[in-house]
Design an enzyme around this catalytic site. Structure first.
Site, PDB file in Angstrom:
ATOM      1  N   ASN A   1     132.249 104.919  61.218  1.00  0.00           N
ATOM      2  CA  ASN A   1     130.690 106.330  61.563  1.00  0.00           C
ATOM      3  C   ASN A   1     131.046 106.654  62.900  1.00  0.00           C
ATOM      4  O   ASN A   1     131.276 105.472  64.053  1.00  0.00           O
ATOM      5  CB  ASN A   1     129.528 106.457  61.304  1.00  0.00           C
ATOM      6  CG  ASN A   1     128.360 107.075  61.601  1.00  0.00           C
ATOM      7  OD1 ASN A   1     127.827 107.212  60.718  1.00  0.00           O
ATOM      8  ND2 ASN A   1     127.972 106.618  62.785  1.00  0.00           N
TER       9      ASN A   1
ATOM     10  N   ARG B   1     128.901  94.566  60.700  1.00  0.00           N
ATOM     11  CA  ARG B   1     129.094  93.427  61.635  1.00  0.00           C
ATOM     12  C   ARG B   1     130.412  92.109  61.411  1.00  0.00           C
ATOM     13  O   ARG B   1     129.985  91.721  60.268  1.00  0.00           O
ATOM     14  CB  ARG B   1     127.597  93.191  62.416  1.00  0.00           C
ATOM     15  CG  ARG B   1     126.688  94.093  62.755  1.00  0.00           C
ATOM     16  CD  ARG B   1     127.371  94.281  64.156  1.00  0.00           C
ATOM     17  NE  ARG B   1     125.726  96.411  64.095  1.00  0.00           N
ATOM     18  CZ  ARG B   1     126.533  97.470  64.232  1.00  0.00           C
ATOM     19  NH1 ARG B   1     127.058  97.804  63.736  1.00  0.00           N
ATOM     20  NH2 ARG B   1     125.885  97.311  64.907  1.00  0.00           N
TER      21      ARG B   1
ATOM     22  N   VAL C   1     131.819  96.587  56.405  1.00  0.00           N
ATOM     23  CA  VAL C   1     131.058  98.009  57.250  1.00  0.00           C
ATOM     24  C   VAL C   1     130.484  97.628  57.805  1.00  0.00           C
ATOM     25  O   VAL C   1     129.580  98.698  58.331  1.00  0.00           O
ATOM     26  CB  VAL C   1     131.584  98.788  56.636  1.00  0.00           C
ATOM     27  CG1 VAL C   1     133.329  99.637  55.697  1.00  0.00           C
ATOM     28  CG2 VAL C   1     130.329  98.987  55.336  1.00  0.00           C
TER      29      VAL C   1
ATOM     30  N   GLU D   1     135.098  92.183  68.580  1.00  0.00           N
ATOM     31  CA  GLU D   1     135.176  93.132  68.590  1.00  0.00           C
ATOM     32  C   GLU D   1     135.348  93.362  70.024  1.00  0.00           C
ATOM     33  O   GLU D   1     133.961  93.603  70.477  1.00  0.00           O
ATOM     34  CB  GLU D   1     134.413  93.755  68.035  1.00  0.00           C
ATOM     35  CG  GLU D   1     134.411  95.033  67.951  1.00  0.00           C
ATOM     36  CD  GLU D   1     133.355  96.060  66.535  1.00  0.00           C
ATOM     37  OE1 GLU D   1     132.480  97.147  67.187  1.00  0.00           O
ATOM     38  OE2 GLU D   1     133.257  95.000  65.270  1.00  0.00           O
TER      39      GLU D   1
ATOM     40  N   HIS E   1     136.453  99.947  64.490  1.00  0.00           N
ATOM     41  CA  HIS E   1     134.858  99.950  63.628  1.00  0.00           C
ATOM     42  C   HIS E   1     134.509 102.169  63.902  1.00  0.00           C
ATOM     43  O   HIS E   1     134.210 102.375  64.516  1.00  0.00           O
ATOM     44  CB  HIS E   1     134.117  99.809  65.702  1.00  0.00           C
ATOM     45  CG  HIS E   1     132.461  99.926  64.998  1.00  0.00           C
ATOM     46  ND1 HIS E   1     132.391  98.507  65.866  1.00  0.00           N
ATOM     47  CD2 HIS E   1     131.660 100.362  64.051  1.00  0.00           C
ATOM     48  CE1 HIS E   1     130.763  98.516  65.349  1.00  0.00           C
ATOM     49  NE2 HIS E   1     130.688  99.952  64.045  1.00  0.00           N
TER      50      HIS E   1
ATOM     51  N   GLY F   1     120.633 101.723  53.218  1.00  0.00           N
ATOM     52  CA  GLY F   1     121.121 103.106  53.474  1.00  0.00           C
ATOM     53  C   GLY F   1     122.446 102.787  53.089  1.00  0.00           C
ATOM     54  O   GLY F   1     122.830 103.846  52.253  1.00  0.00           O
ATOM     55  N   ILE F   2     123.307 101.540  53.740  1.00  0.00           N
ATOM     56  CA  ILE F   2     124.776 102.273  53.485  1.00  0.00           C
ATOM     57  C   ILE F   2     124.973 101.080  51.520  1.00  0.00           C
ATOM     58  O   ILE F   2     125.961 101.576  51.212  1.00  0.00           O
ATOM     59  CB  ILE F   2     125.659 100.352  54.384  1.00  0.00           C
ATOM     60  CG1 ILE F   2     125.558 101.300  56.021  1.00  0.00           C
ATOM     61  CG2 ILE F   2     127.206 100.524  54.057  1.00  0.00           C
ATOM     62  CD1 ILE F   2     126.348 100.355  57.243  1.00  0.00           C
TER      63      ILE F   2
END
Length: 310
Positions: free
Chosen positions: A274, A223, A221, A252, A271, A142-143
């Site tokens: 979204n 992982r 964007v 992270e 992060h 999707g991205i």
């Protein structure tokens, strides 16, 4: 046409919008012990989901996130049930963020933000147009697909790489994972939008980073584990690549003392490509569609391959 009314449990934290999505999709609310479907709401509780499933006959579980690594590594996801993730609902939001990082890097906005006096860009400065540049999109879910569309509208030459090499609309060339290294030297921007699996962990290692142009930027964007962070810091410090725009990192959260924070050619956002405000309406819409699909005996969206882990 509805073939049956599935019993769905919205757990562990019932959300009014998700409850409405289940009902409007043709389902009815139920306890997990009698449910056909578990609509899971907590992205950080794989062990709690495991405990819920012990006493549940549910044949389908809907997960609330696209990156399901913690559920895979905990062993919750197994092939005796159907699993769906929220992959696809983050596409446009994360693609916009990747584009923002690219524009920030191209125009040197991250440098200008630190200035406290008027400094113009001299001839030969690294400022540049995105138009006419070459972008390599790694991962075309999707991205990736949303980003390809955005970039082609800006007259950016787009190359793409995915696991199978399936051609992507808008990309000049699409290669499989085996051909990725051949495209890396061509790109001004490399954008990571792939799932994190055993095969993709540290995909951008020292070896792969060494193939990049010295002016190229690496944008992530997806992982943090897709990049070998130690190797990235070295490449940035030594000027082997132009820079890195990171919305995700490994580790992270990124510790306050981490060297990435002090590098002028690193742009870091925490992060936020979204946020919950952006994703929750999309997740509710996905639950509605999938419950309706399930009630009609249709294929579900976001199916997870338990073997591949995404």
């Amino acid at each position: 046409m509805v073939t049956f009314q599935p019993r769905a449990a919205v757990v562990p934290k019932p959300d009014d919008g998700l409850v409405s999505a289940v009902l409007e999709g043709g389902g009815q609310l139920a306890d997990p012990s009698t449910a056909d479907v578990i609509v899971w709401t907590d992205p950080h509780a794989p062990e709690e989901l495991r405990a819920t499933l012990v006493a549940s006959p549910a044949g389908w579980v809907q997960l609330p996130l696209a990156g399901i690594e913690s559920f895979v590594s905990s062993g919750v996801i197994e092939p005796t049930r159907v699993w769906t993730s929220a992959k696809g609902i983050y596409g446009y939001a994360c693609a916009e963020h990747a584009l923002a990082l690219m524009l920030t890097a191209a125009r040197g906005i991250h440098v200008h933000l630190l200035n406290r006096r008027w400094e113009t860009a001299p001839l030969g400065s690294p400022h540049r147009l995105l138009k006419g540049s070459t972008a390599l999109v790694v991962g075309t879910g999707g991205i990736g697909r949303a980003l390809v569309s955005l970039l082609t509208n800006l007259d950016v030459r787009v190359l793409a790489a995915n696991r199978s090499g399936t051609p992507v609309s808008g990309a000049e060339v699409t290669v499989s994972a085996d051909g990725l290294q051949q495209l890396v030297p061509e790109a001004d921007f490399i954008i990571l939008a792939a799932a994190l699996t055993r095969d993709t962990r540290h995909l951008f290692s020292r070896q792969m980073l060494a193939q990049m142009r010295p002016t190229a930027w690496l944008i992530n964007v997806a992982r943090g584990g897709l990049i070998d962070t130690v190797a990235l810091v070295e490449a940035l410090e030594e000027g082997l690549i132009g820079g890195a725009g990171l919305d995700v990192t490994d580790p992270e959260p990124l510790p306050e003392e981490h060297p990435l924070w002090s590098l002028k050619n690193a742009i870091i956002t925490p992060h936020v490509a979204n946020t919950l405000d952006m994703s929750l309406p999309e997740y509710r819409a996905l639950v509605f569609r999938n419950v309706r699909h399930f009630a009609r005996g249709e294929s579900l969206e976001g199916l997870v391959d338990p073997v591949l882990g995404y």
